[in-house]
Design an enzyme around this catalytic site. Structure first.
Site, PDB file in Angstrom:
ATOM      1  N   TRP A  31      29.373  79.654  75.543  1.00 48.54           N
ATOM      2  CA  TRP A  31      30.120  80.816  76.024  1.00 48.54           C
ATOM      3  C   TRP A  31      29.222  81.604  76.963  1.00 48.54           C
ATOM      4  O   TRP A  31      28.057  81.813  76.649  1.00 48.54           O
ATOM      5  CB  TRP A  31      30.552  81.676  74.833  1.00 48.54           C
ATOM      6  N   SER A  65      27.885  82.242  70.553  1.00 48.20           N
ATOM      7  CA  SER A  65      26.720  82.820  69.876  1.00 48.20           C
ATOM      8  C   SER A  65      26.876  82.851  68.365  1.00 48.20           C
ATOM      9  O   SER A  65      25.897  82.692  67.637  1.00 48.20           O
ATOM     10  CB  SER A  65      26.445  84.227  70.417  1.00 48.20           C
ATOM     11  N   GLU A  67      27.990  80.679  66.436  1.00 48.86           N
ATOM     12  CA  GLU A  67      27.630  79.373  65.871  1.00 48.86           C
ATOM     13  C   GLU A  67      26.134  79.067  65.952  1.00 48.86           C
ATOM     14  O   GLU A  67      25.676  78.045  65.432  1.00 48.86           O
ATOM     15  CB  GLU A  67      28.441  78.266  66.562  1.00 48.86           C
ATOM     16  N   VAL A  90      26.260  88.023  74.122  1.00 48.71           N
ATOM     17  CA  VAL A  90      27.503  88.644  73.667  1.00 48.71           C
ATOM     18  C   VAL A  90      27.648  89.934  74.458  1.00 48.71           C
ATOM     19  O   VAL A  90      26.875  90.874  74.276  1.00 48.71           O
ATOM     20  CB  VAL A  90      27.488  88.927  72.151  1.00 48.71           C
ATOM     21  N   GLU A  94      36.107  95.496  75.240  1.00 44.10           N
ATOM     22  CA  GLU A  94      36.947  96.628  74.883  1.00 44.10           C
ATOM     23  C   GLU A  94      37.063  96.815  73.378  1.00 44.10           C
ATOM     24  O   GLU A  94      37.510  97.850  72.913  1.00 44.10           O
ATOM     25  CB  GLU A  94      38.334  96.450  75.498  1.00 44.10           C
ATOM     26  N   HIS A  97      34.007  93.525  68.790  1.00 44.86           N
ATOM     27  CA  HIS A  97      33.626  92.169  68.400  1.00 44.86           C
ATOM     28  C   HIS A  97      32.134  91.934  68.569  1.00 44.86           C
ATOM     29  O   HIS A  97      31.513  91.250  67.767  1.00 44.86           O
ATOM     30  CB  HIS A  97      34.416  91.130  69.204  1.00 44.86           C
TER      31      HIS A  97
END
Length: 167
Positions: A31, A65, A67, A90, A94, A97
């Site tokens: 990601w 991240s 994982e 990360v 908004e 998370h």
């Protein structure tokens, strides 16, 4: 001095251990790959620069991240792996998370390190936006991948010093 004013990739290299026989796992979150690939390049290049052999650096990929913890556990459980470097990013969005993921990954990697008694390095960026991430992945603030690799090297040196009398 805050990290906003500092290149994070400047560190003291005095007294580094010989890592030519050490085996490293570098775990990379897919990601935000625009950032994580730069972190990987920094970590890999730093390990090579300070004596790691290319054949002793193993790369693993995880989806994100979150994982990194499980992937790091699997690598750290291997007897042939001396240190694990976990790389991810990360970005604040908004929702909250990022708070949950960052906390879980930081705590998870710490637990893996304690459980396996091996260096498991937190190389996860926690920026507010993509611009800040790129500044810390080879931009004006250096490369967190470099810093993570140097941390792994120094932790292996400390472990060697502590346990040198035990063979």
């Amino acid at each position: 001095m805050s990290s906003a004013d500092k290149n994070l990739s400047v560190f003291n290299t005095a007294g580094l251990p010989d890592i030519s026989s050490k085996k490293f796992a570098i775990l990379v979150a897919e990601w935000n790959s625009e950032v994580t690939e730069k972190l990987f390049a920094g970590a890999y290049d730093t390990l090579i620069q300070y004596g790691a052999m290319p054949q002793n650096i193993e790369r693993g990929n995880v989806p994100g991240s979150f994982e990194l913890t499980t992937g790091s556990q699997w690598y750290a459980e291997r007897k042939d792996i001396d240190a694990v470097i976990a790389l991810g990013v990360v970005i604040q969005g908004e929702t909250k998370h990022n708070d949950y993921i960052n906390h879980a990954v930081a705590q998870g990697l710490t637990n893996v390190s304690i459980k396996t008694s091996k260096p498991v390095i937190f190389g996860v960026l926690t920026p507010n936006n993509m611009e800040q991430a790129l500044e810390r992945a080879g931009g004006m603030h250096g490369n967190k991948g470099d810093e993570a690799a140097m941390t792994a090297i120094k932790m292996l040196g400390l472990r060697g010093e502590i346990f040198k009398s035990q063979g």
